[in-house]
Design a protein around this motif. Sequence first.
Motif, mmCIF file in Angstrom:
data_model
loop_
_atom_site.group_PDB
_atom_site.id
_atom_site.type_symbol
_atom_site.label_atom_id
_atom_site.label_comp_id
_atom_site.label_asym_id
_atom_site.label_seq_id
_atom_site.Cartn_x
_atom_site.Cartn_y
_atom_site.Cartn_z
ATOM 1 N N LYS A 21 9.305 0.614 11.524
ATOM 2 C CA LYS A 21 9.405 1.927 10.877
ATOM 3 C C LYS A 21 9.152 1.804 9.378
ATOM 4 O O LYS A 21 8.504 2.662 8.775
ATOM 5 C CB LYS A 21 10.765 2.559 11.171
ATOM 6 C CG LYS A 21 10.882 3.070 12.608
ATOM 7 C CD LYS A 21 12.212 3.752 12.863
ATOM 8 C CE LYS A 21 12.262 4.339 14.269
ATOM 9 N NZ LYS A 21 13.565 5.001 14.560
ATOM 10 N N TRP A 22 9.659 0.737 8.773
ATOM 11 C CA TRP A 22 9.351 0.479 7.362
ATOM 12 C C TRP A 22 7.859 0.261 7.169
ATOM 13 O O TRP A 22 7.269 0.726 6.198
ATOM 14 C CB TRP A 22 10.120 -0.737 6.867
ATOM 15 C CG TRP A 22 11.591 -0.521 6.686
ATOM 16 C CD1 TRP A 22 12.226 0.658 6.413
ATOM 17 C CD2 TRP A 22 12.618 -1.519 6.752
ATOM 18 N NE1 TRP A 22 13.583 0.451 6.302
ATOM 19 C CE2 TRP A 22 13.858 -0.866 6.504
ATOM 20 C CE3 TRP A 22 12.617 -2.893 6.998
ATOM 21 C CZ2 TRP A 22 15.077 -1.562 6.483
ATOM 22 C CZ3 TRP A 22 13.817 -3.580 6.983
ATOM 23 C CH2 TRP A 22 15.030 -2.919 6.728
ATOM 24 N N ALA A 27 2.387 1.993 5.355
ATOM 25 C CA ALA A 27 0.984 2.202 5.709
ATOM 26 C C ALA A 27 0.550 3.629 5.399
ATOM 27 O O ALA A 27 -0.530 3.856 4.824
ATOM 28 C CB ALA A 27 0.766 1.885 7.187
ATOM 29 N N GLU A 28 1.369 4.588 5.766
ATOM 30 C CA GLU A 28 1.031 5.989 5.500
ATOM 31 C C GLU A 28 1.024 6.280 4.008
ATOM 32 O O GLU A 28 0.176 7.042 3.528
ATOM 33 C CB GLU A 28 1.995 6.894 6.249
ATOM 34 C CG GLU A 28 1.780 6.843 7.766
ATOM 35 C CD GLU A 28 2.760 7.676 8.559
ATOM 36 O OE1 GLU A 28 2.461 7.996 9.720
ATOM 37 O OE2 GLU A 28 3.858 7.998 8.031
ATOM 38 N N ALA A 29 1.926 5.640 3.271
ATOM 39 C CA ALA A 29 1.947 5.829 1.822
ATOM 40 C C ALA A 29 0.696 5.277 1.163
ATOM 41 O O ALA A 29 0.318 5.709 0.067
ATOM 42 C CB ALA A 29 3.183 5.160 1.232
ATOM 43 N N ASN A 30 0.046 4.338 1.849
ATOM 44 C CA ASN A 30 -1.183 3.737 1.321
ATOM 45 C C ASN A 30 -2.434 4.280 2.004
ATOM 46 O O ASN A 30 -3.493 3.655 1.967
ATOM 47 C CB ASN A 30 -1.105 2.220 1.441
ATOM 48 C CG ASN A 30 -0.182 1.608 0.401
ATOM 49 O OD1 ASN A 30 -0.560 1.406 -0.744
ATOM 50 N ND2 ASN A 30 1.062 1.349 0.792
ATOM 51 N N ALA A 183 11.280 -4.740 1.621
ATOM 52 C CA ALA A 183 10.242 -4.891 0.600
ATOM 53 C C ALA A 183 9.126 -5.808 1.078
ATOM 54 O O ALA A 183 7.937 -5.528 0.862
ATOM 55 C CB ALA A 183 10.856 -5.431 -0.692
ATOM 56 N N ALA A 184 9.489 -6.892 1.758
ATOM 57 C CA ALA A 184 8.477 -7.835 2.246
ATOM 58 C C ALA A 184 7.617 -7.210 3.334
ATOM 59 O O ALA A 184 6.390 -7.380 3.362
ATOM 60 C CB ALA A 184 9.154 -9.106 2.759
ATOM 61 N N VAL A 185 8.247 -6.478 4.254
ATOM 62 C CA VAL A 185 7.504 -5.775 5.309
ATOM 63 C C VAL A 185 6.503 -4.802 4.681
ATOM 64 O O VAL A 185 5.335 -4.734 5.089
ATOM 65 C CB VAL A 185 8.482 -5.015 6.238
ATOM 66 C CG1 VAL A 185 7.757 -3.928 7.033
ATOM 67 C CG2 VAL A 185 9.177 -5.973 7.185
ATOM 68 N N GLN A 186 6.957 -4.066 3.694
ATOM 69 C CA GLN A 186 6.087 -3.048 3.124
ATOM 70 C C GLN A 186 4.964 -3.656 2.289
ATOM 71 O O GLN A 186 3.831 -3.168 2.307
ATOM 72 C CB GLN A 186 6.926 -2.046 2.340
ATOM 73 C CG GLN A 186 7.867 -1.281 3.276
ATOM 74 C CD GLN A 186 8.467 -0.032 2.692
ATOM 75 O OE1 GLN A 186 8.794 0.023 1.508
ATOM 76 N NE2 GLN A 186 8.624 0.991 3.513
ATOM 77 N N ASP A 187 5.257 -4.747 1.587
ATOM 78 C CA ASP A 187 4.188 -5.430 0.851
ATOM 79 C C ASP A 187 3.164 -6.045 1.805
ATOM 80 O O ASP A 187 1.948 -5.997 1.562
ATOM 81 C CB ASP A 187 4.768 -6.515 -0.051
ATOM 82 C CG ASP A 187 5.413 -5.944 -1.313
ATOM 83 O OD1 ASP A 187 5.145 -4.779 -1.656
ATOM 84 O OD2 ASP A 187 6.195 -6.678 -1.952
#
Length: 201
Positions: A21-22, A27-30, A183-187
């Motif tokens: 979910k994170w 991904a959608e934010a990017n 943070a790591a998942v999102q990066d």
Amino acid sequence: MTTKLLIAYYSSTGTGTQMVKWAKEAAEANGAEVRLRKVHELAPDVAIDSNPAWRKNVEASKEIPEVTSDDLLWADAYIFSSPSRFGVMASQLKQFFDLQGGLWAQGKLANKFVTAFSSAQNPNGGQEQVIQGIYTVMQHWGAIIVPAGYVNPSTFAAGGNPYGTSASIDGEGNMLKADEVKAAVQDQTKRLVDVTSNYLG
């Protein structure tokens, strides 16, 4: 060109569900178009009901559709996530991979970009092996692996796994270092989307 990202995962007690979910958020934010999908559950109800956290996660993720071969064809990039089962990926995800022989034989899974996450009950529970096992399948497909690498400080903060973000849980089932893992998942997700987008032009 918008990157089409498939996030396909298995989670029993919810750690992996939270991680993907994170990833979807990032991904959608990017700018990616995302399909979040779970793999088919193979465990019987008697096993699921033996663990309240497992049953809770099953109920909480009912709205998430099951992944299909069509989702693989649709996507430009993949994120796969699995908990450790004695140091290998969960049988549920492995079965989904095993059913893709027809697409593989036609070369339709080649040149997709991919990264992976994992989780286990302790920091040395086989997370790296799980991710490497997923990547082994991807090499047979001819996919292009985009690991987390050591390119973001968040990788170090979350435990230092360069293959892909991995999580551990405490005795109460709570994710350790959850903020750092997020943070790591999102990066890592952003890195996958960026690499894929650059290739697609």
